[in-house]
Design a protein around this motif. Structure first.
Motif, PDB file in Angstrom:
ATOM      1  N   ARG B 162      97.003 -20.496  38.046  1.00 55.03           N
ATOM      2  CA  ARG B 162      97.777 -20.742  36.825  1.00 55.03           C
ATOM      3  C   ARG B 162      97.524 -19.697  35.736  1.00 55.03           C
ATOM      4  O   ARG B 162      98.456 -19.261  35.059  1.00 55.03           O
ATOM      5  N   SER B 163      96.286 -19.279  35.555  1.00 57.19           N
ATOM      6  CA  SER B 163      96.002 -18.332  34.467  1.00 57.19           C
ATOM      7  C   SER B 163      96.801 -17.041  34.669  1.00 57.19           C
ATOM      8  O   SER B 163      97.304 -16.465  33.703  1.00 57.19           O
ATOM      9  N   LEU B 196      92.621 -32.358  41.336  1.00 61.98           N
ATOM     10  CA  LEU B 196      91.977 -31.451  40.382  1.00 61.98           C
ATOM     11  C   LEU B 196      92.543 -31.633  38.985  1.00 61.98           C
ATOM     12  O   LEU B 196      91.811 -31.613  37.992  1.00 61.98           O
ATOM     13  N   LEU B 197      93.860 -31.802  38.899  1.00 60.85           N
ATOM     14  CA  LEU B 197      94.483 -32.000  37.583  1.00 60.85           C
ATOM     15  C   LEU B 197      94.001 -33.292  36.931  1.00 60.85           C
ATOM     16  O   LEU B 197      93.903 -33.382  35.703  1.00 60.85           O
ATOM     17  N   ASP B 200      90.788 -32.210  35.446  1.00 64.90           N
ATOM     18  CA  ASP B 200      90.905 -31.164  34.422  1.00 64.90           C
ATOM     19  C   ASP B 200      92.377 -30.759  34.285  1.00 64.90           C
ATOM     20  O   ASP B 200      92.847 -29.847  34.953  1.00 64.90           O
ATOM     21  N   ASP B 202      93.862 -29.088  32.218  1.00 66.89           N
ATOM     22  CA  ASP B 202      94.082 -27.725  31.731  1.00 66.89           C
ATOM     23  C   ASP B 202      93.425 -26.675  32.614  1.00 66.89           C
ATOM     24  O   ASP B 202      93.170 -25.553  32.158  1.00 66.89           O
ATOM     25  N   SER B 203      93.148 -27.030  33.848  1.00 70.62           N
ATOM     26  CA  SER B 203      92.466 -26.079  34.733  1.00 70.62           C
ATOM     27  C   SER B 203      93.227 -24.758  34.814  1.00 70.62           C
ATOM     28  O   SER B 203      94.429 -24.742  35.042  1.00 70.62           O
ATOM     29  N   GLY B 205      92.851 -22.761  37.152  1.00 68.33           N
ATOM     30  CA  GLY B 205      93.028 -22.498  38.569  1.00 68.33           C
ATOM     31  C   GLY B 205      92.037 -21.485  39.098  1.00 68.33           C
ATOM     32  O   GLY B 205      91.292 -20.858  38.342  1.00 68.33           O
ATOM     33  N   SER B 206      92.017 -21.365  40.426  1.00 66.62           N
ATOM     34  CA  SER B 206      91.177 -20.367  41.089  1.00 66.62           C
ATOM     35  C   SER B 206      91.807 -20.096  42.441  1.00 66.62           C
ATOM     36  O   SER B 206      92.649 -20.872  42.917  1.00 66.62           O
ATOM     37  N   ILE B 209      91.200 -22.993  44.777  1.00 66.88           N
ATOM     38  CA  ILE B 209      92.103 -24.140  44.603  1.00 66.88           C
ATOM     39  C   ILE B 209      93.473 -23.850  45.209  1.00 66.88           C
ATOM     40  O   ILE B 209      94.063 -24.666  45.923  1.00 66.88           O
ATOM     41  N   ASP B 328      83.280 -23.628  44.647  1.00 71.31           N
ATOM     42  CA  ASP B 328      83.899 -24.186  43.435  1.00 71.31           C
ATOM     43  C   ASP B 328      83.828 -23.205  42.257  1.00 71.31           C
ATOM     44  O   ASP B 328      84.057 -23.584  41.102  1.00 71.31           O
ATOM     45  N   VAL B 330      84.883 -20.723  39.507  1.00 73.98           N
ATOM     46  CA  VAL B 330      86.093 -20.450  38.718  1.00 73.98           C
ATOM     47  C   VAL B 330      85.798 -19.217  37.860  1.00 73.98           C
ATOM     48  O   VAL B 330      84.836 -19.221  37.080  1.00 73.98           O
TER      49      VAL B 330
END
Lengths: 454, 454
Positions: B162-163, B196-197, B200, B202-203, B205-206, B209, B328, B330
């Protein structure tokens, strides 16, 4: 055996001369006129703007001019550029035509513009110039000039049309990575910019305005000169290495062009490909149809008036006889496809008047559709500008399908579209309406163009 | 006589086989283990994810595997890629070293990723697969896969971290131009994304994920398979055409490598260049130092633990023995330089453990500075990822200046940075702080990694 997709030349086969079409034309183009006296400008009139080497090239009567070794050395970073056979597109169209594209997106900045930016920077540096100013629209020319100035140790100051400056931040960063200084135009750094902002504080800018600003700064400083990315004779001549290479590449595969197609804004990529083909036509060695393609939203050749007009909005430049929409033309903001200059190169305009080439206009949705089809069949995402030429190549290929003719069609993919993806996004989301620039607006603009005899 | 800048190969000289380094290693790499049973996975375990041709390549004992003619045909759109002598950079550094870079940015999507995307799409299409799913970070892999799927008539569905999805809209448009469907990850389209959402919303992402999401969708549909852009043996093998070409190109100019440098994220561009050089070393025909360079903010080789871990966050993938920061992991949002995967390719990890290569970590400011210096001397704006390798090449060249050694240093410029200019903008405005990923965070993450014997 695999089909050959790329036709390459060795570095040693790179042409070492630029081609000047003027001596081969049946009559010379009308001269530029001094904006005050309306007399033909001489080399001395241009000296505040350009170094003498480029002025002499601008008025040269020689058919070929040697490319300096220092310029050849830089060209070899990406030249000779590949000529591709568009097998994927041919297959998708089911056409009997053979489609070729000369790909100039292999240059470091992703377009044909360095072909002239590099020699312009070189000749200026050799004359001891410290800084170059220029204008840019979408930013292809500005980034080419920033790249070239860095190589030859010149400062580079660029006025970018504000609408592009705001909407294309990647181009701005690109110029900064190459060490250039950027200003949105109109700016408050020049009298012409301030005058315009006083009238319209929210002006989106235009190439004509940005030229005025860059010229104003150049003439005010002894060590600073100005440079232009299209329109002028010497600029078009520097681009002819494209067509010279293409002729050699077609000969390598035993082919010759029936139709040569290029998009036209100021005319430089079109001239770069087509002028050597026009020479072959004039010498009786070729018989190619030469066709320029412009956006329907900025149709200088097909809808502009052929007359003397200024190259910039403020009227600082010489008067140029060209197809013009009027020097105060401001492109419609919904026009996403580049090619936004109000005038056509005087040399291309003259060649058009001589009947040595054709011109057509294409709407932007058809052009972007051609760009997407090209990306999906040939892999390369084209710049919005050459999508106009691709749209016409596709039209011509479809005519071949109907007629059964196996024509050889050659176009120039003047650059990739990786820094213009916001335009594609607008197209994909249906936000680029077609816009036919109305004849009434051209006619009205003509009343604001100075009257010149001839 | 001009200095040769580009060392080119004809299309006919393009290697027609990929190189598999495994049979040449003194011992084989540890096998992947089933996530449930912890037993070595067999080909059948992988069949829901990959077509059989790729599974057989993943476990192949053959040293060379023929490149299918259909894949060669696509490769020839841009391959063989040029090897450049970096004369401009050499001059700026005043180094006696000879600097070469293999440039993979000439591919249609601007990176090395299509070297494996194209065969992956080909083998899937040949097996009758209808759709491929994958993940992407900055978008280089996603755009390569979108390009390749289009060629072979496959649907392509991409989960983008997402970022990056939010900050790099041009990459998204690029994938859409090639006809792919995009989702930001984590998404609400999968159970792993929804889980995951819920934790969090507002994750950012990675990759771990996004892999979970793409795998989940692939296994749920008979006609859909998954593909990965790095890490796995077959992916690295497809990239070896880079190193095979580079060996031929160096031989053309009578040179051989003393140091081979590549940036490492999952390991694919590094492996593509270096594995053929490792073969030459092992066979006694070469003696090059092989060096991977990773970001200090994601230092899997230099700071990660060598142990079995999952390839994705949700634990759907086999357990892979690799240098890992923990599945895990990020990445810190301030990290602009790419190379964000939590683990290193098991094969690269194994080779590192065998002592056949070195590894160093570089901070991002030094890397971007190298990128800007490279752009200003060589013209090409590098992707943020290979700037890490360029930073190390510059360090090595400076060591040569001190020692007076005229080493031949070869690196891979895995892609251009034209779609990553926002990262350069952050660097130029001083907004990319250096960040050393702390050992404590790695150690803490290890407590969350399953215990596996061996």
């Amino acid at each position: 055996m695999a089909e050959q997709l790329k036709i390459l030349l060795d570095e040693s086969e790179m042409p070492t001369r630029w081609y000047n079409v003027i001596p081969d034309l049946p009559e010379p183009p009308p001269p530029p006129l001094h904006p005050g006296t309306h007399e033909p400008v001489g080399p001395d009139d241009l000296a505040p703007l350009f170094p003498m080497d480029l002025i002499l090239q601008e008025v040269s009567g020689e058919s070929f001019i040697d490319i300096p070794e220092e310029v050849q050395q830089v060209y070899r970073m990406w030249r000779p550029s590949p000529l591709y056979r568009a097998r994927g597109l041919e297959k998708a169209l089911g056409t009997p035509a053979k489609l070729y594209y000369k790909y100039e997106g292999v240059s470091p900045v992703g377009s044909h513009k360095p072909n002239t930016a590099v020699p312009q920077a070189f000749y200026n540096a050799r004359q001891g110039v410290r800084k170059l100013t220029t204008e840019t629209g979408a930013g292809q020319w500005g980034s080419a000039m920033a790249f070239a100035c860095q190589i030859f140790g010149l400062e580079c100051e660029v006025w970018q049309v504000r609408s592009s400056y705001d909407s294309k931040p990647y181009r701005k960063t690109m110029m900064e990575v190459y060490g250039a200084t950027l200003h949105p135009s109109p700016s408050d750094l020049t009298q012409s910019g301030r005058d315009l902002l006083a009238l319209d504080p929210d002006s989106p800018g235009s190439l004509g305005i940005a030229i005025s600003e860059a010229v104003e700064v150049a003439v005010a400083d002894e060590d600073t000169k100005y440079c232009l990315g299209s329109v002028l004779n010497h600029v078009l001549m520097h681009q002819t290495i494209i067509g010279e290479e293409a002729l050699l590449q077609l000969a390598k595969v035993g082919d010759s062009a029936d139709v040569v197609i290029g998009c036209t804004g100021g005319g430089s990529n079109f001239a770069g490909l087509s002028f050597p083909f026009i020479r072959e036509n004039l010498a009786g060695r070729g018989n190619a149809v030469i066709r320029g393609v412009e956006p329907a939203a900025c149709p200088s050749l097909t809808r502009g008036t052929y007359r003397y007009d200024f190259g910039d909005m403020a009227g600082f430049t010489p008067l140029l006889k060209m197809h013009t929409l009027g020097h105060d033309f401001v492109p419609d903001p919904i026009h996403a496809g580049g090619l936004r200059y109000h005038g056509m190169s005087p040399l291309v305009s003259h060649i058009y008047e001589l009947g040595l080439m054709e011109a057509v206009a294409k709407p932007q949705n058809e052009s972007f559709a051609a760009g997407v089809q090209f990306a999906r069949t040939e892999g390369i995402i084209p710049g919005p500008e050459p999508t106009h030429a691709l749209a016409e190549m596709i039209s011509e290929a479809k005519r071949c399908t109907e007629s059964g003719e196996a024509k050889t069609i050659v176009t120039i993919l003047s650059g990739h579209g990786l820094l213009d993806l916001s335009s594609y996004e607008s197209y994909l989301t249906g936000e680029v309406p077609d816009y036919d620039y109305p004849q009434e607006k051209v006619d009205a603009a003509m009343a604001r163009v100075p009257q010149v005899a001839g």
